[in-house]
Write an enzyme that holds these catalytic residues in place. Structure first.
Site, PDB file in Angstrom:
ATOM      1  N   ASP A 127       2.677  18.408  -4.842  1.00  0.00           N
ATOM      2  CA  ASP A 127       3.585  17.251  -4.859  1.00  0.00           C
ATOM      3  C   ASP A 127       2.933  16.124  -5.649  1.00  0.00           C
ATOM      4  O   ASP A 127       1.792  16.247  -6.090  1.00  0.00           O
ATOM      5  CB  ASP A 127       3.897  16.774  -3.422  1.00  0.00           C
ATOM      6  CG  ASP A 127       2.634  16.589  -2.604  1.00  0.00           C
ATOM      7  OD1 ASP A 127       1.594  16.218  -3.168  1.00  0.00           O
ATOM      8  OD2 ASP A 127       2.687  16.820  -1.376  1.00  0.00           O
TER       9      ASP A 127
ATOM     10  N   ASP B 172       2.093  11.959  -5.579  1.00  0.00           N
ATOM     11  CA  ASP B 172       2.063  10.750  -4.764  1.00  0.00           C
ATOM     12  C   ASP B 172       2.046   9.551  -5.694  1.00  0.00           C
ATOM     13  O   ASP B 172       1.418   9.582  -6.757  1.00  0.00           O
ATOM     14  CB  ASP B 172       0.802  10.728  -3.889  1.00  0.00           C
ATOM     15  CG  ASP B 172       0.678  11.997  -3.060  1.00  0.00           C
ATOM     16  OD1 ASP B 172       1.560  12.218  -2.217  1.00  0.00           O
ATOM     17  OD2 ASP B 172      -0.284  12.770  -3.270  1.00  0.00           O
TER      18      ASP B 172
ATOM     19  N   ASP C 233     -10.902   9.143  -1.153  1.00  0.00           N
ATOM     20  CA  ASP C 233     -11.985  10.003  -0.646  1.00  0.00           C
ATOM     21  C   ASP C 233     -12.869  10.591  -1.757  1.00  0.00           C
ATOM     22  O   ASP C 233     -13.983  10.146  -1.975  1.00  0.00           O
ATOM     23  CB  ASP C 233     -11.443  11.072   0.308  1.00  0.00           C
ATOM     24  CG  ASP C 233     -10.240  11.850  -0.230  1.00  0.00           C
ATOM     25  OD1 ASP C 233      -9.839  11.625  -1.386  1.00  0.00           O
ATOM     26  OD2 ASP C 233      -9.704  12.707   0.510  1.00  0.00           O
TER      27      ASP C 233
HETATM   28  P1  ATP Z   1      -2.822  17.839  -1.907  1.00  0.00           P
HETATM   29  O1  ATP Z   1      -1.555  17.015  -1.838  1.00  0.00           O
HETATM   30  O2  ATP Z   1      -2.892  18.798  -3.011  1.00  0.00           O
HETATM   31  O3  ATP Z   1      -3.189  18.421  -0.595  1.00  0.00           O
HETATM   32  P2  ATP Z   1      -3.988  15.264  -2.395  1.00  0.00           P
HETATM   33  O4  ATP Z   1      -5.330  14.895  -2.955  1.00  0.00           O
HETATM   34  O5  ATP Z   1      -2.787  14.808  -3.144  1.00  0.00           O
HETATM   35  O6  ATP Z   1      -4.012  16.826  -2.201  1.00  0.00           O
HETATM   36  P3  ATP Z   1      -2.845  13.849  -0.184  1.00  0.00           P
HETATM   37  O7  ATP Z   1      -3.111  14.057   1.268  1.00  0.00           O
HETATM   38  O8  ATP Z   1      -1.509  14.109  -0.729  1.00  0.00           O
HETATM   39  O9  ATP Z   1      -3.946  14.732  -0.919  1.00  0.00           O
HETATM   40  O10 ATP Z   1      -3.302  12.368  -0.507  1.00  0.00           O
HETATM   41  C1  ATP Z   1      -3.067  11.711  -1.742  1.00  0.00           C
HETATM   42  C2  ATP Z   1      -4.270  10.903  -2.147  1.00  0.00           C
HETATM   43  O11 ATP Z   1      -4.524   9.915  -1.151  1.00  0.00           O
HETATM   44  C3  ATP Z   1      -5.568  11.697  -2.226  1.00  0.00           C
HETATM   45  O12 ATP Z   1      -5.713  12.304  -3.477  1.00  0.00           O
HETATM   46  C4  ATP Z   1      -6.605  10.637  -2.005  1.00  0.00           C
HETATM   47  O13 ATP Z   1      -6.830   9.866  -3.153  1.00  0.00           O
HETATM   48  C5  ATP Z   1      -5.931   9.752  -0.971  1.00  0.00           C
HETATM   49  N1  ATP Z   1      -6.282  10.186   0.407  1.00  0.00           N
HETATM   50  C6  ATP Z   1      -5.578  11.038   1.178  1.00  0.00           C
HETATM   51  N2  ATP Z   1      -6.158  11.188   2.365  1.00  0.00           N
HETATM   52  C7  ATP Z   1      -7.241  10.417   2.364  1.00  0.00           C
HETATM   53  C8  ATP Z   1      -8.263  10.123   3.320  1.00  0.00           C
HETATM   54  N3  ATP Z   1      -8.260  10.691   4.527  1.00  0.00           N
HETATM   55  N4  ATP Z   1      -9.219   9.252   2.956  1.00  0.00           N
HETATM   56  C9  ATP Z   1      -9.230   8.655   1.750  1.00  0.00           C
HETATM   57  N5  ATP Z   1      -8.310   8.890   0.812  1.00  0.00           N
HETATM   58  C10 ATP Z   1      -7.329   9.756   1.099  1.00  0.00           C
HETATM   59 MG    MG Z   2      -0.710  15.063  -2.508  1.00  0.00          MG
END
Ligand code: ATP
Ligand code: MG
Length: 478
Positions: free
Chosen positions: A52, A54, A128
Site C-alpha cells: 500500500d 502511505d 523507525d
Molecule cells: P508495509 O506497509 O510494507 O508493512 P511500511 O514501512 O509501509 O511497511 P507501515 O506500518 O505502513 O509500514 O508504516 C508506514 C511508515 O510509518 C513506515 O515506513 C515508517 O516510516 C513509519 N512507522 C510505522 N510504524 C512505525 C513505528 N512503530 N515506529 C516508527 N515509525 C513507524
Molecule cells: Mg505501509
C-alpha cells in the site's frame, strides 16, 4: 538532506495508483505539503510491488478532514491518523510528528501518545528504519533523503534511526517490525540492533495492546515470508511472548503450513490469516480436549470448551476478532467430521462452507506426518477429483471398507457422534451485556434457594454504591 531525482531510481507516477495521486494532489491544491512515505517508496525502489502507499502531510488530521470531508475518518488515539477513502481504496494520511512530550511516556519509556505535530525534519527522526524514511513528491519527481537511506536500500541493510534500545523501549512493536522487514526483504539487521533484542526488552511486548499485536501478527502471516520469520521469532525469544501456550519449537505441521501459506501468496491465492492461528494453536487445543474428556465431558462438549479456553488464553496476547475465532473453531470442528464421515453425508460435507479450510488443514496435518488422520486427507483429495458417478462408487467403496475394517477388528459399531449438517458447526458464546449480567445477579441461583433467599429478598436488590474515598478516614485496623 539530499534531494534525489525520482526517475533516477526508477520511480514515476505511472507506477502509482490513482488513489494515492488523488490524495497527494488534493492536499497540495489545498495549500499543504504532501508526500508518499514509508514502505511504498522503499518497495518501489527495490522493484517490489508495494502492499500500500502511505501519505504524510503538514496538515493536521482535522485539516485533512476539512479537505476530504465525508471521505475522511480520523482514527487512533495513541497515534492519530486520517483515513482517506479514494475510490475503493483507503489511504492512511499521517501528520508530520515532533518528539512526544515527556509526560506521555510510561515508566518503561513506552510512548503512550504520539500526537505532537512538527516539521518534516522532526517527522523523519520519529520514523523507525532508515529505509522507511524516504519522502517522495510524485508531481515534482523528487525524493527527499535525510540519512542516505538509498545506500541502506542498495546494501540491503536494516538500520534503526537513533539508539536502538531507546527506540525499542519507546515502541516494542519495532522489534517485531525488525524481524518482519528482515524476513520480507532479505536484509541484514545491524549488529547494534541484534545486540539489544534481549529478554529484558522482549518482555516489554507484554505491555503492548493485544489488538495491536494481533494486527502485527497478521502482517507477519501474510507477508509471504512466514517461513523465514518463524525461526527468527524463536531465536529472539519473541515467539513465547506473542503466542500463549503454543509448542516451544516449530513443529513439522507449523512448518508445512507456513510454507503452504507463503506459496499461496506467491501465486496470488487468497489466505485467511486466522487459518495459521488454527495451526499454531492446534496442539494446545488437542491437549485441552483431553483434559475435558478426562473430566468426563462428552466429546462435542469437550471440543467446544477446549476451543473457547484456548482462544481466550491467546487473546491475552493477541486479541483475535470474533469472526476469526469462529473460523478457527469451525476448522477444528471440521477435523472430526472429515475423519469419520457418515457415507450419506459426504456430498453435503464436501459442499459445506468450511469444507475447503477444514480439508486443507487435514491434508497439512497428514502431509506433516500426523497419522491420526488415518489417510483421510488423501481420501478427500481424491474424492474431489472424481466425476459425480465415480464419487458414488468411491463412497460405496468407503462404506464397504469401513464395515470390513470393523469386522476385522472384531468391533461392534463404534459410538459415532451424530452430526447434523444443517446446524452451525460451532455455537457462538453468548455475549453478556451489562443488563443480562444484572438480571442474572438478581435471579435466584440454587445457592439462594438452598439458603432460603427468595427473589424479592433485599440482598438481591442491593445496588453497588459508588463510594467517595475522600470522605473515608483511613485509620489503624485494630
Ligand atoms: P508495509 O506497509 O510494507 O508493512 P511500511 O514501512 O509501509 O511497511 P507501515 O506500518 O505502513 O509500514 O508504516 C508506514 C511508515 O510509518 C513506515 O515506513 C515508517 O516510516 C513509519 N512507522 C510505522 N510504524 C512505525 C513505528 N512503530 N515506529 C516508527 N515509525 C513507524
Ligand atoms: Mg505501509
Amino acid at each position: 538532506m539530499q534531494t534525489l531525482r525520482a526517475s533516477k531510481y526508477g520511480l514515476s507516477t505511472t507506477l502509482l495508483p490513482s488513489s494515492i495521486l488523488d490524495v497527494i494532489d488534493s492536499l497540495t491544491k489545498a495549500g499543504y505539503e504532501a508526500y508518499i512515505v514509508g514502505g511504498g517508496v522503499r518497495d518501489l525502489m527495490l522493484g517490489l510491488a508495494p502492499k500500500d502507499f502511505d501519505a504524510v502531510t503538514n496538515a493536521t488530521p482535522a485539516q485533512v478532514k476539512q479537505v476530504f470531508g465525508r471521505r475522511c475518518r480520523i482514527i487512533g488515539r495513541r497515534f492519530e491518523l486520517a483515513h482517506v477513502y479514494s475510490g475503493r481504496e483507503l489511504i492512511e494520511v499521517a501528520t508530520f510528528r515532533a518528539p512526544p512530550k515527556k509526560e506521555v511516556t510510561s515508566a518503561s519509556g513506552m510512548i503512550l501518545r504520539d500526537n505532537n505535530w512538527g516539521s518534516i525534519e522532526q517527522d523523519f527522526a520519529r520514523r523507525d528504519f532508515t529505509i522507511n524514511t524516504l519522502y517522495y513528491q510524485p508531481r515534482k519527481g523528487e525524493i527527499l533523503d535525510f540519512c542516505h537511506a538509498v545506500d541502506d536500500i542498495k546494501h540491503k541493510r536494516l538500520s534503526l534511526l537513533g539508539d536502538p534500545k531507546q527506540r525499542f523501549e519507546e515502541d516494542p512493536v519495532r522489534m517485531l517490525r525488525t524481524l518482519r522487514f528482515a524476513a520480507k526483504l532479505g536484509f541484514t539487521i545491524d549488529d547494534n540492533i541484534l545486540e539489544v533484542i534481549q529478554p529484558d526488552l522482549v518482555q516489554l511486548l507484554r505491555d503492548v495492546s493485544p489488538n495491536r499485536l494481533y494486527d502485527e501478527s497478521q502482517k507477519m502471516f501474510t507477508m509471504g515470508h512466514l517461513t523465514q520469520v518463524l525461526p527468527m521469532l524463536i531465536d529472539f525469544g519473541i515467539w513465547k511472548s506473542l503466542f500463549a501456550e503454543v509448542p516451544a519449537q516449530i513443529t513439522p505441521f507449523i512448518q508445512l503450513a507456513a510454507k503452504n501459506t507463503d506459496q499461496r501468496i506467491s501465486i496470488g491465492k487468497t489466505i485467511n490469516p486466522a487459518f495459521f492461528y488454527a495451526v499454531l494453536l492446534w496442539e494446545t487445543f488437542l491437549k485441552r480436549c483431553d483434559h475435558y474428556l478426562n473430566k468426563g465431558l462428552v466429546p462435542a462438549e469437550a471440543r467446544a470448551q477446549a476451543g473457547l479456553d484456548v482462544l481466550k488464553r491467546q487473546s491475552t496476547r493477541t486479541v483475535i476478532p470474533r469472526f476469526a475465532e469462529t473460523f478457527i473453531r469451525e476448522v477444528w470442528e471440521m477435523q472430526v467430521r472429515l475423519l469419520n464421515p457418515k457415507p450419506q453425508q459426504i456430498p453435503s460435507l464436501a459442499a459445506h462452507a468450511r469444507f475447503r479450510a477444514g480439508f486443507d488443514f487435514l491434508l497439512l496435518r497428514e502431509r506433516s506426518g500426523d497419522t491420526t488422520t488415518e489417510g483421510m486427507g488423501q481420501w478427500w483429495e481424491q474424492y474431489q477429483e472424481l466425476s459425480s458417478d465415480d464419487k458414488e462408487k468411491w463412497i460405496a467403496q468407503f462404506n464397504r471398507q469401513r464395515i470390513r475394517g470393523r469386522k476385522k477388528a472384531n468391533q461392534k459399531t463404534p459410538v459415532v457422534e451424530h452430526f447434523d449438517l444443517d446446524v452451525p458447526l460451532v455455537e457462538e458464546p453468548v455475549k453478556k451485556t451489562r443488563r443480562s449480567r444484572q438480571r442474572e445477579q438478581t435471579e435466584q441461583t440454587p445457592a439462594h434457594v438452598a439458603s432460603g433467599i427468595n427473589a424479592d429478598h433485599p440482598i438481591l436488590k442491593r445496588r453497588r454504591v459508588q463510594r467517595n474515598l475522600d470522605d473515608v478516614v483511613f485509620g489503624p485496623t485494630q
